[in-house]
Design an enzyme around this catalytic site. Sequence first.
Site, short mmCIF file in Angstrom:
data_model
loop_
_atom_site.label_atom_id
_atom_site.label_comp_id
_atom_site.label_asym_id
_atom_site.label_seq_id
_atom_site.Cartn_x
_atom_site.Cartn_y
_atom_site.Cartn_z
N LEU A 30 -10.65 -11.89 11.52
CA LEU A 30 -11.41 -10.64 11.59
C LEU A 30 -11.52 -9.95 10.24
O LEU A 30 -12.50 -9.26 9.95
CB LEU A 30 -10.75 -9.68 12.59
CG LEU A 30 -10.83 -10.06 14.06
CD1 LEU A 30 -10.04 -9.07 14.91
CD2 LEU A 30 -12.27 -10.11 14.53
N GLY A 79 -7.43 -9.02 3.19
CA GLY A 79 -7.38 -8.18 2.01
C GLY A 79 -6.02 -8.25 1.36
O GLY A 79 -5.20 -9.12 1.68
N GLY A 106 -2.98 -8.29 3.67
CA GLY A 106 -2.71 -9.47 4.48
C GLY A 106 -3.97 -9.92 5.19
O GLY A 106 -5.04 -9.98 4.58
N LYS A 158 -2.10 -8.57 13.25
CA LYS A 158 -2.14 -8.14 11.85
C LYS A 158 -0.97 -8.78 11.11
O LYS A 158 0.20 -8.55 11.45
CB LYS A 158 -2.08 -6.61 11.77
CG LYS A 158 -2.42 -6.08 10.39
CD LYS A 158 -2.69 -4.58 10.41
CE LYS A 158 -3.13 -4.08 9.05
NZ LYS A 158 -3.40 -2.63 9.04
N ASP A 177 -6.49 7.25 4.48
CA ASP A 177 -7.32 6.10 4.10
C ASP A 177 -8.52 5.97 5.02
O ASP A 177 -8.87 4.87 5.46
CB ASP A 177 -6.47 4.82 4.13
CG ASP A 177 -7.13 3.67 3.36
OD1 ASP A 177 -7.98 3.94 2.49
OD2 ASP A 177 -6.77 2.51 3.61
#
Length: 380
Positions: free
Chosen positions: A35, A38, A41, A58, A150
């Site tokens: 998906l 970066g 990870g 993740k 963020d």
Amino acid sequence: MTAAAAQELDELCFLSAQSMSSLKVPEHFQVVKLLGEGSYGKVILAVHKKRGTPMALKFFPRQSTSLYSFLREYNLSLSYCTHPSLTRALGIFFSTPTYYVFAQQAGLYGDLYSVIVSEVGVDEECVQRVMSQLSGAVTHLHSLGFVHRDIKPENIFLCDSSCRWVKLGDFGLARAIGTSVRAVWYESPFCTPEVEPAKEAEKEMERRQRDGTEEEMEDIWVTVEPCIDSWALGVLVYCLLTGCFPWEESTSDDRGYRRYKEWFICEAEKEEKVRDVEWRAEGDNDSYTIMEENHRVNPPPSQFQGLSPLVMTLFKELLHPEPRQRGSPEEILSYLGGPWLMETEREERRKAEEAEKEARKIREVGGVEEELVRDGRAER
């Protein structure tokens, strides 16, 4: 609340560290596709073999990720992201020889960045729908004592193709309100103007390195406050409406930001002068008329051409150069429903004029009929 939130999160991290297991991904998950990837990870769409449900795994490289930072993001997402527009962890976390991994809700339709048309943006109704959801999500996170830090299109995930349900994710930079963090400047419109001193410090450090000066500079520290997220939400509104950014970076070196700040200061001075003017106090004009007048007297910078007085007033709330005077994410709700683009405003006025003409015709016909009735009564 702030200290309590940070302490509670630390305790959750300590407890979860005691129960983290080691698993082999192929034994428990059917991997579907990658998906995203970066510096953090990677994220993989997978199906849990026993549950049969899709989820996003993740992966954090153990070589570059501390166990605490991994557990902090996992526990924050699991325990605090209870709003429907916040991406929540699913209670599955483990390690492999090379990664720390946790499972979270999957955004099966990509992220917000993928639907923004360059130099066009997205449909205005869609923009307001998305911002309404994010306003609630970020306000909820702030109420629990945390700042996201963020917010950007790549971290907003889609639960359907029409952006009717979006989720803010990626809490790797989230911190408790009141926490002191090292000021880090980065070239982005989402970077708040209050960290500009960090840019100057970076330049000075580079100069010293060139000159061979060994003297180290002290780090600049800033306090984590909700106004950081307000700024990012303001930039996001602009990005969604136009498909562009208002400036490359929010520093005095950037021409676009400099022009915005000059306009903002002019607006603030003008508002100060007219605050107690009699016609305003008497309420002879509604608030939107006042916005329009301000828009005409002090036109916004060229990069804001095509945006309505209503959304420019919202920008003045969220994109306030002074962090302590910046509006909260909840302010967005006060600006929903009205036109955020000039073309929408013109279309609304055209429809209103047509409706008024139709109403006038009905009133005129009604008046004639009433007159005929009266004449008929007189004859009898």
